[in-house]
Design an enzyme around this catalytic site. Structure first.
Site, mmCIF file in Angstrom:
data_model
loop_
_atom_site.group_PDB
_atom_site.id
_atom_site.type_symbol
_atom_site.label_atom_id
_atom_site.label_comp_id
_atom_site.label_asym_id
_atom_site.label_seq_id
_atom_site.Cartn_x
_atom_site.Cartn_y
_atom_site.Cartn_z
ATOM 1 N N ILE A 49 70.672 0.603 25.891
ATOM 2 C CA ILE A 49 72.085 0.262 25.924
ATOM 3 C C ILE A 49 72.402 -0.205 27.332
ATOM 4 C CG2 ILE A 49 74.451 1.072 25.573
ATOM 5 C CD1 ILE A 49 73.212 3.309 23.789
ATOM 6 N N GLU A 50 72.588 -1.528 27.482
ATOM 7 C CA GLU A 50 72.867 -2.094 28.794
ATOM 8 C C GLU A 50 74.367 -2.104 29.077
ATOM 9 O OE1 GLU A 50 69.072 -5.071 29.303
ATOM 10 O OE2 GLU A 50 70.994 -5.967 28.790
ATOM 11 N N CYS A 59 68.130 3.812 29.105
ATOM 12 C CA CYS A 59 66.878 3.452 28.444
ATOM 13 C C CYS A 59 66.806 4.063 27.042
ATOM 14 C CB CYS A 59 65.692 3.952 29.254
ATOM 15 S SG CYS A 59 65.500 3.177 30.862
ATOM 16 N N GLU A 61 64.312 5.404 25.544
ATOM 17 C CA GLU A 61 63.576 6.665 25.487
ATOM 18 C C GLU A 61 64.477 7.848 25.795
ATOM 19 O OE1 GLU A 61 62.885 3.720 27.075
ATOM 20 O OE2 GLU A 61 61.039 4.106 28.194
ATOM 21 N N CYS A 93 59.446 3.967 31.802
ATOM 22 C CA CYS A 93 59.580 3.935 33.262
ATOM 23 C C CYS A 93 59.442 5.356 33.820
ATOM 24 C CB CYS A 93 60.932 3.338 33.652
ATOM 25 S SG CYS A 93 62.364 4.371 33.239
ATOM 26 N N CYS A 96 62.207 7.840 32.780
ATOM 27 C CA CYS A 96 62.068 8.310 31.392
ATOM 28 C C CYS A 96 60.893 9.274 31.260
ATOM 29 C CB CYS A 96 61.909 7.128 30.440
ATOM 30 S SG CYS A 96 63.441 6.190 30.239
#
Length: 138
Positions: A49-50, A59, A61, A93, A96
């Site tokens: 969700i940006e 992110c 995850e 990343c 996460c």
């Protein structure tokens, strides 16, 4: 009868792949879906969700992991589905992985899957070999 690790992995990959379609990624055009699966086969999905303010993005995850925590589910497998990064499968990343370590532990199975369905598995401790010690609830 308990599910095998292969069955849990298949559930996670399927859910992460489906979740990718629901990602909100208008800025990066890099949709990502994720899924957490417990040993009893409970599945919780997450999506990228940006936000125009990059620091407010979340992110996929972490969305899946946070949802699992909210629902009282202990992760056994975490899968992430996205396009490849630089020709390689995209693994979570560092942020996460740190959250996954705290919630799922060092033995959590992490699976990267691309848009063609190619997968690779790793154990979280191999992806984050020098991770800090985590708090153990007493």
């Amino acid at each position: 009868m308990p599910l095998s690790m292969d069955e849990l992995a298949d559930l996670a990959v399927e859910a992460a792949t489906a979740a990718r379609d629901d990602a909100y990624s208008p800025y990066s055009d890099f949709p990502m879906g994720a899924a957490v699966v417990s040993l009893d086969g409970a599945v919780r999905r997450g999506v990228l969700i940006e936000n125009v303010s990059l620091g407010l993005a979340m992110c996929a995850e972490r969305v899946a992991i946070f949802t699992a925590v909210t629902d009282g589910i202990e992760p056994a497998v975490l899968a992430l589905c996205s396009k490849r990064t630089g020709g390689d499968l995209t693994f979570p990343c560092g942020a996460c992985l740190q959250v996954a370590l705290e919630i799922g532990g060092a033995d959590l199975v992490v699976i990267a899957v691309d848009t063609d369905g190619v997968t690779e598995r790793a154990v979280l401790s191999d992806l984050l070999p020098r991770a800090p010690k985590i708090h153990s609830p007493s």
